[in-house]
Design an enzyme around this catalytic site. Structure first.
Site, PDB file in Angstrom:
ATOM      1  CE  LYS A 261      -3.980  -2.282   0.631  1.00 18.20           C
ATOM      2  NZ  LYS A 261      -3.558  -3.689   0.651  1.00 18.20           N
TER       3      LYS A 261
HETATM    4  C1  LIG Z   1      -4.159  -4.849   0.243  1.00 18.69           C
HETATM    5  C2  LIG Z   1      -3.328  -6.061   0.169  1.00 18.69           C
HETATM    6  C3  LIG Z   1      -3.559  -7.067  -0.781  1.00 18.69           C
HETATM    7  C4  LIG Z   1      -4.709  -6.991  -1.754  1.00 18.69           C
HETATM    8  O1  LIG Z   1      -4.545  -5.967  -2.707  1.00 18.69           O
HETATM    9  P1  LIG Z   1      -5.823  -5.425  -3.516  1.00 18.69           P
HETATM   10  O2  LIG Z   1      -5.305  -4.285  -4.305  1.00 18.69           O
HETATM   11  O3  LIG Z   1      -6.814  -4.999  -2.473  1.00 18.69           O
HETATM   12  O4  LIG Z   1      -6.322  -6.550  -4.342  1.00 18.69           O
HETATM   13  C5  LIG Z   1      -2.697  -8.141  -0.828  1.00 18.69           C
HETATM   14  N1  LIG Z   1      -1.687  -8.264   0.056  1.00 18.69           N
HETATM   15  C6  LIG Z   1      -1.430  -7.325   0.986  1.00 18.69           C
HETATM   16  C7  LIG Z   1      -0.312  -7.534   1.926  1.00 18.69           C
HETATM   17  C8  LIG Z   1      -2.230  -6.188   1.075  1.00 18.69           C
HETATM   18  O5  LIG Z   1      -1.976  -5.265   2.001  1.00 18.69           O
END
Ligand SMILES: *Cc1c(COP(=O)(O)O)cnc(C)c1O
Length: 494
Positions: A112
Site C-alpha cells: 500500500k
Molecule cells: C491490500 C493487500 C492485498 C490486496 O490488494 P488489492 O489491491 O486490495 O487486491 C494483498 N496483500 C497485501 C499484503 C495487502 O496489504
C-alpha cells in the site's frame, strides 16, 4: 487532449484526473475509470536504465495529464525518497523459476505504501488546482494495511483529517499496533465490531449520503478516499509493473518484447487492475493470475461469470485479502461489458440487492486474459515452508497465496512463461504465521516471532516493527457498525 475519467455508473459523470482524485468516489456510487487509455511510449531500450522515479514520471504524466510537470515532479520526489529502505524502491528478486517483485520496502512494509506515499501529494495538489480550500477528510475502511499506510502518508498534512476503520480482531497484532500507535493530531482510528466488508459498505454509504455531505460543506470540509477506489491509488501502482519489466530486460532475463505473466494476491482487485492497465498501455503480458485465499469469490467468478458474495466470510492468515466484495472489480466489469455504465449499474445494484450477479455477453478477449485460483490455509503455509527449505527466503502469507496459486497454475497448464509474483508484504508484518509455517510451531507472541524470523532469515528487522512493542497506544475506540457515522460526526464536530 485531456484524459477523461468516467463514472462506471453514469456516462454523463465525466471528470479530469485531478477532479477524480479529489472526489475519490463518484457521487453516483460509481468509480472513475479511464474510457480510453493514454498513448504511452514504452521505449524499453531507454526504460531499462531508468530510475523508479523516471518510470513514475512517464506513467503519471500520461494518466494524470491535467497535472503540470512541476506538480508531478514535486509529488514524485516527495513520495519515493528515503522513506523507502532501498534506492531502487521496488526490488525484483529471482527465486528459483519465479521473480518476486518486492513491494514492501516503504514505511509500513506493505505494498500500500507504493501508492499511499504519493496520494497525499496528489490529493493536496489536486485541491489546489481545483481552487478547493475545504479541509479534505479521508475516510477509509481497511483490511489492515491501507489504514496504516494512509495515516503514515497523511499524518499532520495541513488541511487534511483522516479517519480509519478496521475490523476488530480481523488484523494481525503487528498491524493493529501499527494503527493504534499512530501519531498525528489529524489521525483517528476506530475498530469496528464487524468485518472489512461491513466497514467498506458503511464508508461507501457515508460518501453517498447527501445530508452528511452538506453538513460537512457547512463546516468547510469534504470527503475523499484513500481506498483503491481512488484513481490516485491505482495509477501509481501501474508504475512498478513497467519498472519490473525494464529490470528483467536490463538483467538479461527477458528478450525484448517477450511476454510475462503476473500473479497478484488479490483482495479489493486494485493491484491486479493496475497490472491490467499496464497491459493496456503496452506492457507485454500473457496472463494475469488472480490469486485468492479461502475467501475465493473471485476464483469462482472468473470460472463462471457468476459473482456470489453470499457465503461465509473466513478470517485467514492473509487478512488483507479477506474480502467478499472486491470494489475495483467494478472497473473491470465496466470494461468487460463494453464500458456500458447502465449495464454496470444494473449489475452492481443486483450485488447490493441480491448479493449476486451473472455476467453475460462479455468481451471474451478481456476475460480470457485473466486466470484465477485460490490457496487454502494449508497450501499457503506449505508454500512458505517450501520456499524457505529450498532458498532460505521467507514470504509473507499474502505473497505465499500468490506463489502457491502460480505453481498450481503452471502444473495445470504447463505454461512456462516467465512470471512475476507481486510480493505485497514483508513477513515481519505477519511474523507468527511465517514462523509457524517454517518451524511447525507457533511462537505464541508476535514479538517473539519477530526475533525468530530474524534468526531464521537473517533479514534485518524493519524500522516499522522496531519500537512498536513499547510505543504508546493512542487510539482505543471500538464501535458497532451502526455507530460508525456517529464517530465520524463527533471527530468532525458536525
Ligand atoms: C491490500 C493487500 C492485498 C490486496 O490488494 P488489492 O489491491 O486490495 O487486491 C494483498 N496483500 C497485501 C499484503 C495487502 O496489504
Amino acid at each position: 487532449m485531456t484524459l477523461v475519467y468516467q463514472s462506471t455508473r453514469n456516462e454523463k459523470n465525466k471528470v479530469t484526473a485531478s477532479q477524480a482524485i479529489l472526489q475519490g468516489l463518484a457521487t453516483d456510487g460509481g468509480l472513475f475509470t479511464p474510457v480510453d487509455f493514454p498513448d504511452v511510449n514504452l521505449d524499453f531500450d531507454r526504460l531499462k536504465s531508468a530510475s523508479y522515479q523516471e518510470v513514475a514520471k512517464l506513467v503519471l504524466s500520461a494518466f494524470l495529464d491535467d497535472f503540470t510537470e512541476e506538480e508531478l515532479d514535486f509529488c514524485i520526489d516527495n513520495a519515493y525518497d528515503a522513506k523507502f529502505d532501498t534506492p531502487v524502491i521496488a526490488p525484483l528478486v529471482k527465486l528459483g523459476d519465479q521473480y518476486h517483485l518486492e513491494l514492501f520496502h516503504g514505511s509500513t512494509i506493505a505494498f500500500k505504501d507504493m501508492a499511499l506515499s504519493i496520494l497525499p501529494y496528489l490529493l493536496t495538489t489536486a485541491a489546489k488546482k481545483q481552487g478547493v480550500d475545504d479541509k479534505i477528510v479521508i475516510l477509509t475502511a481497511t483490511s489492515g494495511d491501507t489504514g496504516k499506510a494512509a495515516m503514515a502518508g497523511f499524518a499532520d498534512v495541513a488541511g487534511t483529517e483522516i479517519i480509519v476503520f478496521y475490523p476488530n480482531g480481523g488484523v494481525s497484532k503487528i498491524q493493529e499496533l501499527q494503527m493504534t500507535t499512530q501519531v498525528g493530531d489529524n489521525t483517528h482510528v476506530v475498530a469496528i465490531e464487524g468485518n472489512f466488508d461491513d466497514a467498506q459498505t458503511k464508508v461507501k454509504e457515508m460518501f453517498n449520503d447527501e445530508s452528511l455531505r452538506q453538513k460537512l460543506a457547512a463546516k468547510g470540509a469534504q470527503f475523499s478516499s484513500a481506498n483503491s477506489m481512488n484513481i490516485g491509488r491505482l495509477v501509481p501502482q501501474i508504475v512498478y509493473y513497467i519498472y519490473a519489466y525494464a529490470q528483467l530486460l536490463n538483467d538479461g532475463q527477458l528478450e525484448k518484447g517477450e511476454k510475462i505473466n503476473i500473479t497478484v494476491p488479490t483482495g479489493n482487485f486494485g493491484n491486479i487492475l493496475a497490472a491490467y492497465y499496464a497491459k493496456q498501455i503496452g506492457l507485454p503480458v500473457h496472463k494475469l493470475i488472480c490469486a485468492s485465499n479461502e475467501n475465493n469469490v473471485l476464483t469462482d467468478f472468473f470460472a463462471t461469470g457468476f459473482y456470489d458474495k453470499k457465503r461465509r466470510f473466513k478470517v485467514t492468515s492473509s487478512p488483507s485479502m479477506d474480502i467478499l466484495v472486491s470494489s475495483n472489480l467494478e472497473r473491470l466489469i465496466f470494461h468487460l461489458v463494453g464500458n456500458d455504465s447502465a449495464k454496470t449499474r444494473e449489475l452492481m445494484t443486483a450485488l447490493v440487492d441480491k448479493g449476486e450477479y451473472q455476467l453475460s455477453a462479455v468481451n471474451p478477449d478481456i476475460l480470457d486474459f485473466f486466470e484465477a485460483g485460490f490457496a487454502t490455509e494449508g497450501e499457503t503455509s506449505a508454500e512458505i515452508k517450501r520456499l524457505y527449505d529450498d532458498l532460505s527466503y521467507i514470504e509473507d502469507p499474502h505473497t505465499a497465496v500468490a506463489s502457491a496459486v502460480y505453481r498450481a497454475y503452471r502444473d495445470r497448464t504447463g505454461d512456462q512463461t516467465k512470471t512475476i509474483i507481486a510480493s505485497t508484504a514483508s513477513p515481519y508484518k505477519f511474523p507468527r504465521v511465517a514462523v509457524e509455517a517454517v518451524k511447525g510451531k507457533d511462537s505464541g507472541d508476535d514479538f517473539a516471532a519477530v526475533q525468530e524470523l530474524h534468526d531464521l532469515s537473517g533479514v534485518a528487522i524493519p524500522k516499522a516493527v522496531k519500537g512498536l512493542e513499547t510505543a504508546p497506544i493512542r487510539h482505543r475506540k471500538v464501535v458497532e457498525v451502526a455507530a460508525m457515522q456517529e464517530a465520524v460526526e463527533s471527530y468532525l464536530d458536525v
